[in-house]
Design an enzyme around this catalytic site. Structure first.
Site, mmCIF file in Angstrom:
data_model
loop_
_atom_site.group_PDB
_atom_site.id
_atom_site.type_symbol
_atom_site.label_atom_id
_atom_site.label_comp_id
_atom_site.label_asym_id
_atom_site.label_seq_id
_atom_site.Cartn_x
_atom_site.Cartn_y
_atom_site.Cartn_z
ATOM 1 N N ASP A 1 -26.676 -30.254 -40.315
ATOM 2 C CA ASP A 1 -25.621 -29.094 -40.017
ATOM 3 C C ASP A 1 -24.176 -29.529 -40.673
ATOM 4 O O ASP A 1 -23.574 -28.612 -41.008
ATOM 5 C CB ASP A 1 -25.278 -29.019 -38.608
ATOM 6 N N SER B 1 -24.865 -38.213 -30.415
ATOM 7 C CA SER B 1 -25.376 -39.450 -30.455
ATOM 8 C C SER B 1 -24.001 -40.141 -30.337
ATOM 9 O O SER B 1 -23.961 -41.377 -29.821
ATOM 10 C CB SER B 1 -26.113 -39.732 -31.822
ATOM 11 N N LYS C 1 -27.768 -2.767 -58.446
ATOM 12 C CA LYS C 1 -28.631 -4.201 -58.334
ATOM 13 C C LYS C 1 -29.891 -3.702 -57.516
ATOM 14 O O LYS C 1 -30.025 -2.766 -56.773
ATOM 15 C CB LYS C 1 -27.695 -5.029 -57.137
ATOM 16 N N ARG D 1 -26.620 -23.852 -35.656
ATOM 17 C CA ARG D 1 -26.484 -23.033 -34.452
ATOM 18 C C ARG D 1 -25.020 -22.848 -34.207
ATOM 19 O O ARG D 1 -24.864 -21.617 -33.838
ATOM 20 C CB ARG D 1 -26.778 -23.855 -33.206
ATOM 21 N N ARG E 1 -31.170 -54.790 -44.604
ATOM 22 C CA ARG E 1 -31.417 -55.564 -45.879
ATOM 23 C C ARG E 1 -29.944 -56.432 -45.849
ATOM 24 O O ARG E 1 -29.840 -57.769 -46.078
ATOM 25 C CB ARG E 1 -31.660 -54.963 -47.015
ATOM 26 N N THR F 1 -26.662 -35.413 -39.722
ATOM 27 C CA THR F 1 -26.990 -34.198 -39.299
ATOM 28 C C THR F 1 -27.073 -33.167 -40.526
ATOM 29 O O THR F 1 -26.090 -33.246 -41.301
ATOM 30 C CB THR F 1 -26.217 -33.627 -38.286
ATOM 31 N N GLU G 1 -26.170 -12.005 -51.609
ATOM 32 C CA GLU G 1 -24.936 -10.881 -51.609
ATOM 33 C C GLU G 1 -24.028 -11.219 -50.373
ATOM 34 O O GLU G 1 -22.801 -10.725 -50.166
ATOM 35 C CB GLU G 1 -25.761 -9.388 -51.297
ATOM 36 N N GLY H 1 -25.861 -37.392 -34.873
ATOM 37 C CA GLY H 1 -24.677 -36.431 -34.815
ATOM 38 C C GLY H 1 -23.566 -36.482 -33.901
ATOM 39 O O GLY H 1 -23.378 -37.868 -33.101
ATOM 40 N N ARG I 1 -34.191 -36.350 -27.940
ATOM 41 C CA ARG I 1 -33.241 -36.063 -27.286
ATOM 42 C C ARG I 1 -33.454 -36.846 -26.123
ATOM 43 O O ARG I 1 -34.589 -36.692 -25.497
ATOM 44 C CB ARG I 1 -33.051 -34.548 -27.162
HETATM 45 O O1 F6P Z 1 -30.190 -30.914 -36.900
HETATM 46 C C1 F6P Z 1 -29.301 -30.009 -36.223
HETATM 47 C C2 F6P Z 1 -30.197 -28.669 -36.200
HETATM 48 O O2 F6P Z 1 -31.036 -28.500 -37.346
HETATM 49 C C3 F6P Z 1 -29.498 -27.278 -35.778
HETATM 50 O O3 F6P Z 1 -29.124 -26.561 -36.850
HETATM 51 C C4 F6P Z 1 -30.844 -26.575 -35.056
HETATM 52 O O4 F6P Z 1 -30.457 -25.474 -34.364
HETATM 53 C C5 F6P Z 1 -31.425 -27.701 -34.357
HETATM 54 O O5 F6P Z 1 -31.402 -28.799 -35.190
HETATM 55 C C6 F6P Z 1 -32.840 -27.360 -34.066
HETATM 56 O O6 F6P Z 1 -33.550 -28.591 -33.949
HETATM 57 P P1 F6P Z 1 -34.600 -28.609 -32.496
HETATM 58 O O7 F6P Z 1 -35.199 -27.597 -32.548
HETATM 59 O O8 F6P Z 1 -35.458 -29.955 -32.899
HETATM 60 O O9 F6P Z 1 -33.833 -28.880 -31.316
#
Ligand code: F6P
Length: 306
Positions: free
Chosen positions: A113, A90, A199, A157, A10, A111, A173, A87, A57
């Site tokens: 993450d 890219s 707890k 990850r 836009r 992302t 915890e 991310g 990907r």
């Molecule tokens: O977007 C990143 C993420 O969420 C990571 O934390 C995770 O390991 C990964 O994507 C898993 O995505 P996919 O299974 O689509 O590769």
């Protein structure tokens, strides 16, 4: 991501640009899947998770042939600037296009993450953490009623931010992160200490990149403490759903800023947030900024969970 797409389309049209959407990221760039987007094309998407442009990907974009085809398509469609939403992978692709082929690029950080060091937040992180918090709140009911220990596996990850922040705000915890090799004796000691202190139950948030699998963590705690331990894997639930206010705002502001900079002839920038302001950072420099582990936050979780 849809909020960012909407803002780019836009604001771009308002600035007199023709805006194309490229489907499935670099895969679509290679295959020439370009679709011209008008204002209505991006209607009613602000509240939707995921991306209307789809994502993929692309191993082909790692090859010289793939990149050459992508560059050809950009020339065919006479694209003057490419906005990449994604991310670090890219962004690295975008930088390659800029440095090796002279393509003007802009990056919008998306992302869940939150693993891009140059910006305080990334699109999707806030929504993902809120989703995890909602899950922890629900899990607590069963966990406390049955007096259990529950391990909640979340995404992350290489970067444990989802686990750290949701663990902090969800009253966990213990959090188990890719950045810290927590010894399991310490984990078991904390579980028993919390039981001894009165707890009734405990919640452990484990990021998927922790050095031991969720199954291993559950088995070790069960074996060494005698506790009833359950595992909940949240998986892709964290990557869907209506985006939060914070995510919609940030994504929108990134889109607005992208077009504003392009109009001024400024390119090869990565949008990001610093001290509450959305701005364009040099793409190459942005990619070099390492994420900083929030050690103080991690340490305070220990105190807060006692
Ligand atoms: O977007 C990143 C993420 O969420 C990571 O934390 C995770 O390991 C990964 O994507 C898993 O995505 P996919 O299974 O689509 O590769």
């Amino acid at each position: 991501m849809n909020a960012a797409i909407r803002a780019v389309v836009r604001c771009g049209i308002e600035a007199g640009m023709t805006v194309y959407g490229i489907e499935r990221g670099y895969e679509g760039l290679i295959d020439g899947d370009f679709v011209e987007m008008d204002r209505r094309y991006v209607g009613d998407i602000l509240q939707r998770g995921g991306t209307i442009l789809k994502t993929a990907r692309s191993s082909r974009f790692m090859t010289e042939e793939g990149i050459a085809r992508a560059v050809r398509n950009l020339e065919t469609f006479r694209i003057e600037a490419l906005v990449v939403i994604g991310g670090d992978g890219s962004f690295a692709g975008a930088l390659k296009l800029a440095e090796q082929h002279g393509i003007a690029v802009m990056g919008i950080p998306a992302t869940i993450d939150n693993d891009l060091g140059y910006t305080d937040i990334t699109i999707g992180f806030d929504t993902a953490v809120n989703t995890v918090l909602d899950a922890i709140t629900r899990i607590r009911d069963t966990s406390s009623s049955h007096e259990r220990t529950t391990v909640v596996e979340v995404m992350g990850r290489d970067c444990g931010d989802i686990a750290l922040y949701s663990g902090m705000a969800g009253g966990a915890e213990i959090v188990l992160l890719p950045e810290i090799q927590t010894d399991m004796s310490e984990v078991c000691r904390k579980v028993l200490e919390s039981v001894n202190s009165g707890k009734k139950h405990s919640v452990i948030v484990r990021a998927e990149g922790f050095y031991l699998s969720s199954r291993e963590v559950v088995d070790i705690i069960r074996e060494r403490t005698g506790r009833d331990v359950k595992l909940v894997v949240l998986s892709y639930i964290q990557r869907g759903g209506a985006p939060s206010f914070r995510d919609r705002m940030f994504a929108t502001e990134c889109g607005v800023k992208t077009i504003e900079l392009l109009q001024s002839g400024i390119v090869n920038k990565a949008m990001g947030m610093s001290s509450g302001a959305v701005m364009g950072f040099d793409l190459k420099e942005a990619l070099q900024v390492e994420t900083v582990f929030q050690q103080e936050l991690y340490d305070s979780l220990d105190v807060l969970s006692k």
